[in-house]
Design a protein around this motif. Structure first.
Motif, short mmCIF file in Angstrom:
data_model
loop_
_atom_site.label_atom_id
_atom_site.label_comp_id
_atom_site.label_asym_id
_atom_site.label_seq_id
_atom_site.Cartn_x
_atom_site.Cartn_y
_atom_site.Cartn_z
N ARG A 108 -4.20 2.01 -7.54
CA ARG A 108 -5.15 1.56 -8.55
C ARG A 108 -6.60 1.62 -8.08
N LEU A 109 -6.85 1.98 -6.84
CA LEU A 109 -8.20 1.95 -6.30
C LEU A 109 -9.15 2.84 -7.08
N SER A 110 -10.29 2.26 -7.43
CA SER A 110 -11.33 3.08 -8.06
C SER A 110 -12.06 3.86 -6.96
N PRO A 111 -12.68 5.00 -7.29
CA PRO A 111 -13.34 5.82 -6.27
C PRO A 111 -14.40 5.04 -5.49
N GLY A 112 -14.33 5.10 -4.16
CA GLY A 112 -15.32 4.44 -3.31
C GLY A 112 -15.12 2.95 -3.13
N ALA A 113 -13.98 2.41 -3.54
CA ALA A 113 -13.75 0.97 -3.43
C ALA A 113 -13.61 0.54 -1.97
N LEU A 114 -14.06 -0.67 -1.70
CA LEU A 114 -13.92 -1.27 -0.38
C LEU A 114 -12.76 -2.25 -0.41
N VAL A 115 -11.86 -2.14 0.58
CA VAL A 115 -10.74 -3.07 0.71
C VAL A 115 -10.92 -3.85 2.01
N VAL A 116 -10.82 -5.18 1.93
CA VAL A 116 -10.96 -6.02 3.11
C VAL A 116 -9.76 -6.95 3.21
N LEU A 117 -9.12 -6.94 4.35
CA LEU A 117 -8.03 -7.87 4.62
C LEU A 117 -8.60 -9.09 5.33
N GLU A 118 -8.34 -10.29 4.79
CA GLU A 118 -8.77 -11.53 5.44
C GLU A 118 -7.58 -12.33 5.99
N SER A 119 -6.39 -12.00 5.56
CA SER A 119 -5.20 -12.73 6.01
C SER A 119 -5.02 -12.56 7.51
N ASP A 128 -2.69 0.17 11.31
CA ASP A 128 -1.35 0.73 11.41
C ASP A 128 -0.44 0.44 10.23
N ILE A 129 -0.80 -0.55 9.40
CA ILE A 129 0.04 -0.88 8.24
C ILE A 129 -0.72 -0.69 6.93
N VAL A 130 -1.91 -1.30 6.84
CA VAL A 130 -2.67 -1.23 5.58
C VAL A 130 -3.16 0.19 5.31
N LEU A 131 -3.79 0.81 6.30
CA LEU A 131 -4.35 2.16 6.12
C LEU A 131 -3.30 3.18 5.71
N PRO A 132 -2.14 3.28 6.38
CA PRO A 132 -1.14 4.28 5.98
C PRO A 132 -0.61 4.08 4.56
N ILE A 133 -0.48 2.82 4.13
CA ILE A 133 0.01 2.58 2.76
C ILE A 133 -0.97 3.14 1.73
N ILE A 134 -2.26 2.91 1.96
CA ILE A 134 -3.26 3.41 1.01
C ILE A 134 -3.32 4.93 1.06
N GLU A 135 -3.26 5.50 2.28
CA GLU A 135 -3.29 6.96 2.40
C GLU A 135 -2.07 7.61 1.77
N ALA A 136 -0.94 6.92 1.81
CA ALA A 136 0.29 7.46 1.20
C ALA A 136 0.17 7.57 -0.31
N ALA A 137 -0.79 6.83 -0.89
CA ALA A 137 -1.03 6.92 -2.33
C ALA A 137 -1.98 8.06 -2.68
N LYS A 139 -5.01 8.68 -1.12
CA LYS A 139 -6.41 8.34 -0.96
C LYS A 139 -6.89 8.72 0.44
N SER A 140 -8.16 9.14 0.54
CA SER A 140 -8.74 9.55 1.82
C SER A 140 -9.80 8.55 2.26
N LEU A 141 -9.67 8.09 3.52
CA LEU A 141 -10.62 7.14 4.08
C LEU A 141 -12.02 7.75 4.12
N ASP A 142 -13.01 6.94 3.83
CA ASP A 142 -14.42 7.30 3.88
C ASP A 142 -14.86 8.26 2.78
N SER A 143 -13.94 8.55 1.86
CA SER A 143 -14.36 9.29 0.66
C SER A 143 -13.83 8.59 -0.58
N ASP A 144 -12.49 8.34 -0.61
CA ASP A 144 -11.91 7.65 -1.76
C ASP A 144 -11.99 6.12 -1.61
#
Length: 419
Positions: A108-119, A128-137, A139-144
């Motif tokens: 659901r990420l809109s283009p250029g959205a910032l995701v921050v984990l605080e937990s 190792d967990i959050v980044l691969p899940i988003i990339e599997a959808a 999305k490309s880091l530092d662009s999407d």
């Protein structure tokens, strides 16, 4: 329509983040799965002690709203994840809520959205967990999208330091992610501290709480042998803290509570064992000592009863303060629960009073707070002060008790027995 911020989770961490962001002028949606909580939040009914109903009403007037619809994620410029990270049955970190949140936001990420984990979690979770899940959808880091970790530092009940004036540590999985996260938090936090990366930010949080965990264990261990040696540890600490350098005062107690101290150091210990194959011995020893305190408290109570030729079985024990911290309603991981359970197994009749907890439920027991605690104090065979709420005049209570056991060191009169 788009939102400046969607905060996933509206609990002790997520709701304050929503509050400060909304009051700084950002458009904020609090995403919460519990529909009843969402309804109450939108009605102006707060479930968090540090945020009053009137403050929540101000948030709503500023444009904040709560929602249980995950589709709001698609309209967010920034998404902050504030979901629980408890320990599993085997003592290993349970990241299921984090993973579920990331899987929900990734497509659901809109283009250029910032995701921050605080937990709070172990080092490497963001990379190792959050980044691969988003990339599997796809999305490309530092662009999407951009991704960072920023540890929560909420201290419930602290009237001096809140989210705004407590420095905010931020570490991104890329330099641009760090920069964007710093820019975001700078909109409503006075001081933002960028660090090398997400792993450093994750570990900083664990170091803070491990430091406290170990030092509390130190004074808890000292409390035991100082009692045997007839040394007043509280007087010792008062003397030691007069040194203007090289010493910070920590105090013994009936155990450790809250989400942070009993749990967070285990995340670090878990990762050390998992990756390096050896134990983090300081953490494991501290946990052993701090976890022993409820049993030690009950043994001290038995000693007091023995002086009066009474046994634990059949004795009336009154617990004062069952929250994990003074002057808050939060009961998470409170040592009062284990103390009550041990007392009940020993045959004691357990009662309690707490101005912040009208009904106390633990194991298979449900108790109602004593309405006239002055009378309850006079009637109990032993009164145990577990939490020094400001409502309690400790010396006055000790003077009217048959036996008064103070685990917080507040009593100064001769009538009290201190930990």
């Amino acid at each position: 329509m788009s939102y400046d911020l969607v905060v996933i989770g509206q609990g002790y961490v997520g709701l304050p983040v929503s509050q400060y962001a909304a009051m700084s002028g950002l458009s904020v949606v609090g995403l919460e799965l519990n529909r009843e909580t969402v309804e109450n939040l939108n009605k102006g009914i707060s479930h968090i002690g540090d945020i009053s109903d009137s403050e929540l009403s101000e948030m709503l007037a500023a444009g904040y709203r709560a929602s249980s619809d995950a589709e709001v994620l698609s309209a967010a410029r920034t998404i902050v994840i504030c979901v629980p990270t408890p320990l599993g049955d085997a003592g290993s970190p349970d990241l299921s809520a984090v993973e579920s949140a990331v899987r929900s936001l990734a497509p659901r990420l809109s283009p250029g959205a910032l995701v921050v984990l605080e937990s709070t979690t172990y080092p490497g979770t963001t990379d190792d967990i959050v980044l691969p899940i988003i990339e599997a959808a796809g999305k490309s880091l530092d662009s999407d999208f951009f991704l960072a970790f920023s540890p929560e530092r909420i201290d419930p009940g602290n009237e001096k330091y809140g989210l705004k004036n407590t420095p905010k540590v931020v570490g991104g999985v890329s330099a641009e992610s760090t920069r964007r996260a710093v820019d975001f938090y700078s909109r409503f936090v006075d001081t933002v501290v960028p660090v090398k990366g997400a792993r450093e930010a994750e570990t900083a949080k664990l170091l803070e709480n491990t430091y406290r965990h170990i030092n509390i264990a130190l004074v808890n261990e000292m409390a035991k042998f100082c009692h045997e040696l007839d040394i007043d540890l509280w007087d010792v600490i008062d003397a030691a803290k007069t040194k203007p350098f090289g010493f910070q005062a920590f105090y013994p107690g009936p155990g450790v509570g809250g989400h942070c101290i009993p749990i967070d150091p285990n995340y670090l210990s878990y990762q050390v064992r998992k990756q390096l194959k050896y134990p983090f011995r300081f953490v494991e020893l501290a946990e052993e000592i701090n976890n022993s305190m409820p049993g030690y408290i009950v043994r001290r109570v038995q000693e007091l009863l023995n002086v009066d030729s009474r046994s634990l079985r059949g004795s009336s024990i009154l617990l004062l303060g069952v929250t994990y911290k003074a002057n808050v309603a939060d009961q998470r991981e409170s040592p009062a629960t284990e103390i009550a359970e041990i007392l009940e197994r020993g045959g004691a009749e357990v009662r309690y009073h707490d101005p912040f907890v009208s009904k106390w439920e633990y194991a298979n027991t449900s108790l109602i707070s004593e309405t006239d605690y002055d009378q309850a104090v006079k009637k109990a065979d032993v009164v145990i002060l577990l939490q020094a709420h400001t409502e309690y005049d400790v010396d006055a209570l000790a003077a009217t008790s048959i036996r008064f056991f103070d685990t917080r060191g507040g009593a100064r009169g001769a009538g009290a027995h201190r930990l």
